[in-house]
Scaffold this motif. Structure first.
Motif: not given
Length: 88
Positions: A55-61
Motif C-alpha cells: 500500500d505504497v506510492g505507485l502500487e496504490r495508484m
C-alpha cells in the motif's frame, strides 16, 4: 514465473487453478488475459487469483486505476447497446 507479455500470450495453464500476481501492469487487457490462462476450456476447478501488493506510492495508484477499469467494464456489461450509443 511468467510475465504479462513476453512469450506468454496464448499460454494455457488450465491444469492449475491458482494464479499469484507479484507484479503490476497498467494494461487492464493484459491483466484479463493473464487470468484467462488458468480459466480456460478444460478447467474443472474454481480459479483463485491473489495479488502480492504494497500500500505504497505507485502500487496504490495502479491498484486504484485497475479498480476503476473493472468498475467501468461492469457498468458497460449492464447496459444495452442502445443505452451505450445514447451516452456516446
Amino acid at each position: 514465473v511468467l510475465t504479462y507479455g513476453k512469450h506468454s500470450l496464448g499460454l494455457n495453464l488450465q491444469n492449475y487453478n491458482t494464479t499469484i500476481y507479484f507484479d503490476k501492469t497498467w494494461d487492464y487487457a493484459q491483466r484479463l488475459q493473464a487470468g484467462r490462462r488458468t480459466f480456460r476450456t478444460g478447467q474443472n476447478n474454481d480459479c483463485f487469483y491473489y495479488d502480492l501488493t504494497g500500500d505504497v506510492g505507485l502500487e496504490r495508484m495502479i491498484n486504484e486505476n485497475i479498480e476503476k477499469k473493472q468498475d467501468l467494464l461492469a457498468c458497460f456489461k449492464q447496459k444495452s447497446i442502445e443505452e451505450i450509443k445514447k451516452e456516446l
